[in-house]
Design a protein around this motif. Structure first.
Motif, PDB file in Angstrom:
ATOM      1  N   ASP A  37      67.669  51.376  57.947  1.00 13.70           N
ATOM      2  CA  ASP A  37      67.502  52.826  57.951  1.00 13.70           C
ATOM      3  C   ASP A  37      68.648  53.539  58.657  1.00 13.70           C
ATOM      4  OD1 ASP A  37      65.165  52.653  56.525  1.00 13.70           O
ATOM      5  OD2 ASP A  37      63.843  52.905  58.245  1.00 13.70           O
ATOM      6  N   HIS A  38      69.072  53.010  59.804  1.00 17.25           N
ATOM      7  CA  HIS A  38      70.129  53.764  60.493  1.00 17.25           C
ATOM      8  C   HIS A  38      71.487  53.571  59.836  1.00 17.25           C
ATOM      9  CE1 HIS A  38      70.465  50.143  63.385  1.00 17.25           C
ATOM     10  NE2 HIS A  38      71.728  50.343  63.035  1.00 17.25           N
ATOM     11  N   LEU A  39      71.678  52.470  59.120  1.00 20.25           N
ATOM     12  CA  LEU A  39      72.915  52.324  58.341  1.00 20.25           C
ATOM     13  C   LEU A  39      72.968  53.339  57.203  1.00 20.25           C
ATOM     14  CD1 LEU A  39      73.216  48.432  58.065  1.00 20.25           C
ATOM     15  CD2 LEU A  39      74.618  49.969  59.472  1.00 20.25           C
ATOM     16  N   ILE A  40      71.837  53.543  56.534  1.00 21.93           N
ATOM     17  CA  ILE A  40      71.780  54.509  55.435  1.00 21.93           C
ATOM     18  C   ILE A  40      71.975  55.931  55.967  1.00 21.93           C
ATOM     19  CG2 ILE A  40      70.269  55.539  53.695  1.00 21.93           C
ATOM     20  CD1 ILE A  40      68.999  52.742  53.343  1.00 21.93           C
ATOM     21  N   ALA A  41      71.299  56.274  57.046  1.00 27.08           N
ATOM     22  CA  ALA A  41      71.421  57.622  57.614  1.00 27.08           C
ATOM     23  C   ALA A  41      72.856  57.916  58.017  1.00 27.08           C
ATOM     24  CB  ALA A  41      70.485  57.774  58.813  1.00 27.08           C
ATOM     25  N   GLU A  42      73.479  56.972  58.689  1.00 29.72           N
ATOM     26  CA  GLU A  42      74.852  57.187  59.142  1.00 29.72           C
ATOM     27  C   GLU A  42      75.810  57.318  57.970  1.00 29.72           C
ATOM     28  OE1 GLU A  42      78.272  55.049  61.895  1.00 29.72           O
ATOM     29  OE2 GLU A  42      76.172  54.898  62.465  1.00 29.72           O
ATOM     30  N   ALA A  43      75.610  56.509  56.935  1.00 33.80           N
ATOM     31  CA  ALA A  43      76.496  56.574  55.770  1.00 33.80           C
ATOM     32  C   ALA A  43      76.436  57.953  55.123  1.00 33.80           C
ATOM     33  CB  ALA A  43      76.115  55.493  54.767  1.00 33.80           C
ATOM     34  N   TYR A  44      75.246  58.488  54.950  1.00 36.57           N
ATOM     35  CA  TYR A  44      75.112  59.815  54.344  1.00 36.57           C
ATOM     36  C   TYR A  44      75.719  60.898  55.230  1.00 36.57           C
ATOM     37  CZ  TYR A  44      72.163  58.563  50.368  1.00 36.57           C
ATOM     38  OH  TYR A  44      71.693  58.070  49.174  1.00 36.57           O
ATOM     39  N   ALA A  45      75.410  60.858  56.511  1.00 34.89           N
ATOM     40  CA  ALA A  45      75.900  61.903  57.404  1.00 34.89           C
ATOM     41  C   ALA A  45      77.418  61.889  57.498  1.00 34.89           C
ATOM     42  CB  ALA A  45      75.277  61.731  58.792  1.00 34.89           C
ATOM     43  N   ARG A  46      77.998  60.704  57.615  1.00 34.77           N
ATOM     44  CA  ARG A  46      79.450  60.636  57.757  1.00 34.77           C
ATOM     45  C   ARG A  46      80.158  60.996  56.453  1.00 34.77           C
ATOM     46  NH1 ARG A  46      81.406  56.254  62.187  1.00 34.77           N
ATOM     47  NH2 ARG A  46      83.314  57.410  61.715  1.00 34.77           N
ATOM     48  N   ALA A 103      78.996  63.115  54.153  1.00 34.41           N
ATOM     49  CA  ALA A 103      78.885  64.568  54.012  1.00 34.41           C
ATOM     50  C   ALA A 103      79.832  65.281  54.971  1.00 34.41           C
ATOM     51  CB  ALA A 103      77.444  65.016  54.259  1.00 34.41           C
ATOM     52  N   ALA A 104      79.954  64.759  56.184  1.00 34.53           N
ATOM     53  CA  ALA A 104      80.880  65.354  57.148  1.00 34.53           C
ATOM     54  C   ALA A 104      82.319  65.230  56.673  1.00 34.53           C
ATOM     55  CB  ALA A 104      80.707  64.683  58.511  1.00 34.53           C
ATOM     56  N   GLU A 105      82.656  64.106  56.068  1.00 33.23           N
ATOM     57  CA  GLU A 105      84.005  63.900  55.546  1.00 33.23           C
ATOM     58  C   GLU A 105      84.312  64.884  54.425  1.00 33.23           C
ATOM     59  OE1 GLU A 105      87.769  62.222  55.088  1.00 33.23           O
ATOM     60  OE2 GLU A 105      86.294  61.866  56.673  1.00 33.23           O
ATOM     61  N   ARG A 106      83.340  65.139  53.575  1.00 29.99           N
ATOM     62  CA  ARG A 106      83.564  66.027  52.430  1.00 29.99           C
ATOM     63  C   ARG A 106      83.588  67.497  52.815  1.00 29.99           C
ATOM     64  NH1 ARG A 106      80.192  63.488  47.261  1.00 29.99           N
ATOM     65  NH2 ARG A 106      80.655  61.291  47.691  1.00 29.99           N
ATOM     66  N   THR A 107      82.857  67.849  53.868  1.00 31.71           N
ATOM     67  CA  THR A 107      82.724  69.270  54.219  1.00 31.71           C
ATOM     68  C   THR A 107      83.537  69.688  55.436  1.00 31.71           C
ATOM     69  OG1 THR A 107      80.816  68.823  55.649  1.00 31.71           O
ATOM     70  CG2 THR A 107      80.369  69.322  53.319  1.00 31.71           C
ATOM     71  N   GLY A 108      83.880  68.736  56.295  1.00 34.09           N
ATOM     72  CA  GLY A 108      84.549  69.070  57.541  1.00 34.09           C
ATOM     73  C   GLY A 108      83.606  69.399  58.667  1.00 34.09           C
ATOM     74  N   TYR A 109      82.290  69.362  58.414  1.00 35.23           N
ATOM     75  CA  TYR A 109      81.327  69.630  59.479  1.00 35.23           C
ATOM     76  C   TYR A 109      81.215  68.433  60.420  1.00 35.23           C
ATOM     77  CZ  TYR A 109      80.001  73.703  56.743  1.00 35.23           C
ATOM     78  OH  TYR A 109      80.032  74.887  56.056  1.00 35.23           O
ATOM     79  N   LEU A 110      80.633  68.678  61.559  1.00 35.64           N
ATOM     80  CA  LEU A 110      80.562  67.679  62.621  1.00 35.64           C
ATOM     81  C   LEU A 110      79.419  66.694  62.401  1.00 35.64           C
ATOM     82  CD1 LEU A 110      81.865  67.051  65.460  1.00 35.64           C
ATOM     83  CD2 LEU A 110      79.913  68.290  66.423  1.00 35.64           C
ATOM     84  N   CYS A 111      79.700  65.417  62.580  1.00 34.70           N
ATOM     85  CA  CYS A 111      78.677  64.368  62.552  1.00 34.70           C
ATOM     86  C   CYS A 111      78.606  63.724  63.923  1.00 34.70           C
ATOM     87  CB  CYS A 111      79.018  63.312  61.489  1.00 34.70           C
ATOM     88  SG  CYS A 111      77.907  61.882  61.467  1.00 34.70           S
ATOM     89  N   THR A 112      77.425  63.657  64.489  1.00 35.09           N
ATOM     90  CA  THR A 112      77.235  63.043  65.804  1.00 35.09           C
ATOM     91  C   THR A 112      77.000  61.538  65.661  1.00 35.09           C
ATOM     92  OG1 THR A 112      74.815  63.165  65.908  1.00 35.09           O
ATOM     93  CG2 THR A 112      76.058  65.168  66.481  1.00 35.09           C
ATOM     94  N   PRO A 113      77.044  60.797  66.774  1.00 38.08           N
ATOM     95  CA  PRO A 113      76.610  59.399  66.728  1.00 38.08           C
ATOM     96  C   PRO A 113      75.161  59.295  66.242  1.00 38.08           C
ATOM     97  CG  PRO A 113      77.836  59.809  68.735  1.00 38.08           C
ATOM     98  CD  PRO A 113      77.624  61.160  68.085  1.00 38.08           C
ATOM     99  N   THR A 114      74.823  58.135  65.734  1.00 34.04           N
ATOM    100  CA  THR A 114      73.519  57.902  65.106  1.00 34.04           C
ATOM    101  C   THR A 114      72.441  57.558  66.127  1.00 34.04           C
ATOM    102  OG1 THR A 114      74.675  57.087  63.159  1.00 34.04           O
ATOM    103  CG2 THR A 114      72.340  56.532  63.347  1.00 34.04           C
TER     104      THR A 114
END
Length: 258
Positions: free
Chosen positions: A40-49, A51-62
């Motif tokens: 679960d945390h691998l999937i969550a981190e993959a999506y968040a990072r 999306a952050a890469e594509r948008t430039g928004y900030l992603c925190t640690p998981t």
């Protein structure tokens, strides 16, 4: 951008420009004989990072450990009590507001966290501290997930298997897929109807229904399907971030009493 990779000066530049953050939240719990406890945390981190890469928004640690006592009978499952989790996530969000963030997307990949993240969002909204919402990848593309698999399941099933096959193929025990199916609940929808009595859910723990803790037909999963689902859900997450960032602060504030 990933918060932990940047200096405080670089992050200061971000907070001057933006006020949105993605917070990936998952779990560390059993996912059957074929998937890692990190699923679960691998999937969550993959999506968040992504999306952050594509948008430039900030992603925190998981946040890697969530509300998982319903899997406690299986070796290695970790969890925190629900009130502790809610308090922790509230405090974490308030940490972000201190730096100027007022919009938070909890990028969640664990069903056991959903109601608690919603409660955290309500706390922050009622106090007019931040607008925080929970996002679950499979709920953003329900029709696509349903069409992709003949016998789906909510935990350790083909959708999560396909996702890890795509993201971390070295962590999938491919030789265990048939065992996962045969030792669990391959026909989830049919079986869950049998354990609901007179409108009541009569069980608490996964092991009460599934000897190996998983549901669905894992042999139906492929990395190619996982990639397709990942791309579709990422598009939804990006769109959500852009929608939230564009909202006027007044529209996000709690309404006055009538």
């Amino acid at each position: 951008m990933y918060l932990a990779d940047h200096t405080w000066e670089e992050l200061g530049d971000y907070f001057e420009r933006e006020s949105l953050a993605l917070v990936p939240v998952g779990s560390t719990e059993q996912h059957g004989p074929h998937l890692p406890e990190a699923t679960d945390h691998l999937i969550a981190e993959a999506y968040a990072r992504e999306a952050a890469e594509r948008t430039g928004y900030l992603c925190t640690p998981t946040v890697n450990v969530g509300v998982s006592p319903h899997h406690r009978q299986f070796h290695g499952t970790m969890w925190v009590d629900a009130p502790v989790f809610r308090d922790y996530m509230t405090s974490l969000a308030r940490n972000l507001t201190y730096h100027g963030v007022d919009r938070i997307v909890f990028v969640n990949a664990h069903g056991g966290n959903v109601q608690h993240l919603r409660e955290v969002g309500r706390r922050l909204h009622d106090a007019d501290e931040a607008y925080a919402i929970e996002w679950m990848w499979d709920e953003s593309i329900p029709d696509l997930v349903s069409e992709a698999f003949e016998r789906n399941g909510p935990h350790g099933g083909p959708k999560e298997t396909a996702m890890i096959q795509h993201l971390h193929p070295d962590l999938v025990r491919e030789e265990k897929l048939a065992d996962a199916r045969d030792g669990g609940w391959p026909d989830f929808d049919e079986e869950v109807a049998k354990v609901r009595k007179h409108g009541s859910r009569t069980f608490y723990d996964s092991v009460e229904n599934s000897p190996n803790g998983v549901f669905g037909d894992q042999t139906d999963a492929t990395a190619e399907t996982g990639e397709r689902l990942f791309e579709a859900a990422t598009e939804q997450l990006v769109a959500l971030c852009e929608w939230l960032a564009a909202r006027d602060s007044a529209d996000l504030a709690p309404r006055e009493h009538v």
